[in-house]
Write a protein that holds these residues in place. Structure first.
Motif, PDB file in Angstrom:
ATOM      1  N   GLY A  95       2.287 -30.809 -43.272  1.00 56.98           N
ATOM      2  CA  GLY A  95       3.066 -31.274 -43.944  1.00 56.98           C
ATOM      3  C   GLY A  95       4.248 -30.759 -44.565  1.00 56.98           C
ATOM      4  N   VAL A  96       4.391 -30.069 -44.318  1.00 56.64           N
ATOM      5  CA  VAL A  96       5.661 -27.992 -45.176  1.00 56.64           C
ATOM      6  C   VAL A  96       7.029 -28.066 -43.737  1.00 56.64           C
ATOM      7  N   GLU A  97       7.680 -28.081 -45.042  1.00 63.26           N
ATOM      8  CA  GLU A  97       8.953 -28.115 -43.931  1.00 63.26           C
ATOM      9  C   GLU A  97       9.851 -26.714 -44.210  1.00 63.26           C
ATOM     10  N   PRO A  98       9.774 -26.416 -43.018  1.00 63.58           N
ATOM     11  CA  PRO A  98       9.619 -24.168 -43.192  1.00 63.58           C
ATOM     12  C   PRO A  98      11.423 -24.469 -43.775  1.00 63.58           C
ATOM     13  N   VAL A  99      11.288 -22.684 -44.540  1.00 58.98           N
ATOM     14  CA  VAL A  99      12.624 -22.727 -44.730  1.00 58.98           C
ATOM     15  C   VAL A  99      13.360 -21.242 -45.059  1.00 58.98           C
ATOM     16  N   VAL A 145       0.887   2.471 -32.549  1.00 67.94           N
ATOM     17  CA  VAL A 145       1.214   1.469 -31.177  1.00 67.94           C
ATOM     18  C   VAL A 145       1.991   1.412 -29.803  1.00 67.94           C
ATOM     19  N   SER A 146       1.204   1.229 -28.407  1.00 70.96           N
ATOM     20  CA  SER A 146       1.727   1.176 -27.343  1.00 70.96           C
ATOM     21  C   SER A 146       2.336   0.334 -26.761  1.00 70.96           C
ATOM     22  N   GLY A 147       3.582   0.297 -26.858  1.00 75.10           N
ATOM     23  CA  GLY A 147       4.574  -0.377 -26.207  1.00 75.10           C
ATOM     24  C   GLY A 147       4.726  -1.435 -27.581  1.00 75.10           C
ATOM     25  N   PHE A 148       4.884  -2.697 -28.310  1.00 74.98           N
ATOM     26  CA  PHE A 148       5.160  -2.790 -29.150  1.00 74.98           C
ATOM     27  C   PHE A 148       4.420  -4.735 -29.291  1.00 74.98           C
ATOM     28  N   ASP A 149       4.520  -4.494 -30.696  1.00 73.53           N
ATOM     29  CA  ASP A 149       4.011  -5.839 -31.398  1.00 73.53           C
ATOM     30  C   ASP A 149       5.354  -6.879 -32.359  1.00 73.53           C
ATOM     31  N   LEU A 150       4.827  -8.112 -31.591  1.00 69.78           N
ATOM     32  CA  LEU A 150       6.113  -8.678 -32.866  1.00 69.78           C
ATOM     33  C   LEU A 150       5.472  -9.494 -33.536  1.00 69.78           C
ATOM     34  N   ALA A 151       5.385  -9.668 -34.691  1.00 69.26           N
ATOM     35  CA  ALA A 151       4.494 -10.759 -35.664  1.00 69.26           C
ATOM     36  C   ALA A 151       5.517 -11.560 -36.602  1.00 69.26           C
ATOM     37  N   GLY A 152       5.581 -12.618 -37.771  1.00 73.37           N
ATOM     38  CA  GLY A 152       6.335 -13.118 -38.973  1.00 73.37           C
ATOM     39  C   GLY A 152       5.710 -13.551 -39.033  1.00 73.37           C
ATOM     40  N   THR A 153       6.665 -14.143 -40.765  1.00 74.52           N
ATOM     41  CA  THR A 153       5.600 -14.791 -41.648  1.00 74.52           C
ATOM     42  C   THR A 153       6.662 -15.830 -42.322  1.00 74.52           C
ATOM     43  N   CYS A 154       6.239 -17.029 -41.748  1.00 79.33           N
ATOM     44  CA  CYS A 154       7.302 -18.065 -42.668  1.00 79.33           C
ATOM     45  C   CYS A 154       6.829 -18.978 -43.673  1.00 79.33           C
ATOM     46  N   ALA A 155       7.982 -18.678 -44.927  1.00 78.23           N
ATOM     47  CA  ALA A 155       7.602 -19.994 -45.912  1.00 78.23           C
ATOM     48  C   ALA A 155       8.440 -21.277 -45.958  1.00 78.23           C
ATOM     49  N   GLY A 156       8.032 -22.483 -46.797  1.00 79.02           N
ATOM     50  CA  GLY A 156       8.137 -23.528 -46.567  1.00 79.02           C
ATOM     51  C   GLY A 156       7.774 -23.894 -47.711  1.00 79.02           C
ATOM     52  N   LEU A 157       8.669 -24.917 -48.456  1.00 76.53           N
ATOM     53  CA  LEU A 157       8.056 -26.399 -48.935  1.00 76.53           C
ATOM     54  C   LEU A 157       7.809 -27.402 -49.035  1.00 76.53           C
ATOM     55  N   ALA A 158       7.357 -28.241 -50.089  1.00 77.79           N
ATOM     56  CA  ALA A 158       7.278 -29.882 -49.601  1.00 77.79           C
ATOM     57  C   ALA A 158       6.435 -30.287 -51.405  1.00 77.79           C
ATOM     58  N   GLY A 159       6.841 -31.581 -51.627  1.00 75.40           N
ATOM     59  CA  GLY A 159       6.678 -32.091 -52.790  1.00 75.40           C
ATOM     60  C   GLY A 159       5.292 -32.164 -52.292  1.00 75.40           C
ATOM     61  N   LYS A 160       4.409 -32.244 -54.011  1.00 80.65           N
ATOM     62  CA  LYS A 160       3.543 -32.382 -53.590  1.00 80.65           C
ATOM     63  C   LYS A 160       2.462 -33.502 -53.061  1.00 80.65           C
ATOM     64  N   ASP A 161       3.411 -35.427 -52.624  1.00 77.85           N
ATOM     65  CA  ASP A 161       2.965 -36.158 -52.430  1.00 77.85           C
ATOM     66  C   ASP A 161       3.296 -36.296 -50.826  1.00 77.85           C
ATOM     67  N   GLU A 162       4.295 -34.805 -50.812  1.00 76.39           N
ATOM     68  CA  GLU A 162       4.868 -34.919 -49.199  1.00 76.39           C
ATOM     69  C   GLU A 162       3.668 -33.673 -48.228  1.00 76.39           C
ATOM     70  N   VAL A 235       1.257 -40.525 -41.596  1.00 76.21           N
ATOM     71  CA  VAL A 235       0.520 -39.743 -41.586  1.00 76.21           C
ATOM     72  C   VAL A 235      -0.589 -38.938 -41.884  1.00 76.21           C
ATOM     73  N   HIS A 236      -1.538 -39.365 -41.591  1.00 76.54           N
ATOM     74  CA  HIS A 236      -2.497 -38.708 -42.017  1.00 76.54           C
ATOM     75  C   HIS A 236      -3.325 -37.644 -42.326  1.00 76.54           C
ATOM     76  N   ALA A 237      -3.145 -37.206 -40.991  1.00 75.68           N
ATOM     77  CA  ALA A 237      -3.878 -35.855 -40.730  1.00 75.68           C
ATOM     78  C   ALA A 237      -2.770 -35.337 -39.284  1.00 75.68           C
ATOM     79  N   ALA A 238      -2.176 -33.620 -39.286  1.00 75.82           N
ATOM     80  CA  ALA A 238      -1.363 -33.466 -37.296  1.00 75.82           C
ATOM     81  C   ALA A 238      -2.748 -32.687 -37.263  1.00 75.82           C
ATOM     82  N   ALA A 239      -2.633 -31.950 -35.932  1.00 78.34           N
ATOM     83  CA  ALA A 239      -3.321 -30.321 -35.070  1.00 78.34           C
ATOM     84  C   ALA A 239      -1.992 -30.273 -34.022  1.00 78.34           C
ATOM     85  N   HIS A 240      -1.711 -28.884 -34.610  1.00 78.26           N
ATOM     86  CA  HIS A 240      -1.105 -28.032 -33.415  1.00 78.26           C
ATOM     87  C   HIS A 240      -1.891 -27.289 -32.750  1.00 78.26           C
ATOM     88  N   VAL A 241      -1.785 -27.777 -31.257  1.00 82.59           N
ATOM     89  CA  VAL A 241      -2.724 -27.734 -30.392  1.00 82.59           C
ATOM     90  C   VAL A 241      -3.127 -26.019 -30.146  1.00 82.59           C
TER      91      VAL A 241
END
Length: 331
Positions: A95-99, A145-162, A235-241
């Motif tokens: 329920g978080v907006e990525p920023v 490292v043999s070859g390469f690897d790619l990763a990341g981190t995402c920050a998001g914001l949400a109101g406490k009722d969101e 929406v009560h709950a969500a699942a990223h499959v």
């Protein structure tokens, strides 16, 4: 999907664990690490920090062994999208907006062509998710490292009722949203199956206009456009499959999830199943099987959510503890 008979004619059955990835062991290791640090995660998909009137949320993920497909066919133009998607979709499930986003590329030797192509994919993903790239790191580490690897981190914001409650209720409707293919999970199994009797450069049998490698590299769908309508329709709950396939629905609470009208699985899944002689249960425990995101909400609001999105009612929430789909009972 059809469960193949083990008559020896289709080759040895493949499982995700046999190819070197044990989902349960991985989850246990993650839980042990969090326990060691005394972490108290607020949601199943993101860590939250209380910053007053709202939460700051963080999610981190990589592209996984999909990178090996990109390396094999020397096409790195889409994996940046996957890196963005795997992070922002987790935040959306909370329920978080990525920023904002930062990336990390570890590589054994400098390669301008590779980094430029990865950058192209990151730019596409950032635009689609409406994100700002705050920075990143490229580390050249030939001894690590043999070859390469790619990763990341995402920050998001949400109101406490969101933030989504994260718990389904008996009687909730389940609404599923289509994936656009294999996304970025289960690639270790998919690669093993696909290359038993084929090369990545072979035409993909269900669609000879693309190669097997190109089909496996189809970038993960980004679901940020669902956030506003999900909030608006209770929406009560969500699942990223993702990793763990359909068992991810259990992350929405200890209930019985009856999926009696699932979205169709794309041809890539039947191809992987047939080439790897993979059971129906293993397929549904490993892959999204055509549905990349699932939400639970009051039945009375499901039709209005569908009217604003490309979702479809796929089932319901009942008492019990299982995920039931296509004749399978996953727990």
């Amino acid at each position: 999907m059809t469960d193949h008979a083990d008559d020896g004619t289709d080759g040895e059955r493949l499982t995700y664990a046999d190819t070197g990835v044990d989902i349960e062991a991985s989850e246990d290791a993650t839980a042990a690490l969090l326990e060691a640090f005394g972490s108290d995660l607020t949601t199943e998909y993101a860590g939250l920090v209380d910053i007053g009137d709202r939460y700051l949320a963080l999610a981190t993920d990589g592209v996984g062994t999909k990178l090996l497909v990109a390396e094999a066919i020397e096409d790195f133009s889409t994996i940046g999208v996957d890196c963005i998607a795997m992070n922002v979709n987790d935040l959306v499930a909370a329920g978080v907006e990525p920023v904002a986003f930062v990336d990390y590329l570890a590589i054994d030797e400098p390669d301008d062509d590779l980094t430029n192509e990865i950058g192209e994919g990151l730019a596409v993903g950032l635009d689609e998710a409406d994100l700002t790239l705050l920075g990143g790191e490229t580390a050249v580490m030939p001894e690590v490292v043999s070859g390469f690897d790619l990763a990341g981190t995402c920050a998001g914001l949400a109101g406490k009722d969101e933030i989504f409650e994260g718990e389904t209720r008996v009687g909730d409707a389940l609404v599923g949203f289509p994936s656009n293919g294999i996304h970025s999970n289960g690639l270790t199994l998919a690669r093993e199956a696909a290359t038993r009797d084929h090369d990545y450069t072979d035409p993909f049998p269900p669609n000879p206009d693309v190669t097997i490698g190109e089909e496996l590299l189809r970038p993960t769908r980004i679901y940020t456009d669902l956030l506003e309508p999900m909030r608006a329709h209770g929406v009560h709950a969500a699942a990223h499959v993702t990793g763990g396939g359909w068992t991810n629905l259990a992350r929405m609470g200890d209930r019985r999830y009856v999926v009696d009208d699932p979205l169709p699985a794309q041809p890539i899944f039947e191809f992987v199943q047939e080439e790897g002689n993979v059971t129906d249960e293993e397929m549904h425990r490993t892959f999204n099987m055509g549905t990349g995101f699932v939400v639970a909400l009051p039945e009375a609001q499901s039709e209005s959510l569908i009217a604003e999105t490309d979702g479809q009612v796929i089932g319901r929430v009942e008492e019990g503890e299982a995920v039931e789909i296509r004749g399978l009972s996953l727990s």
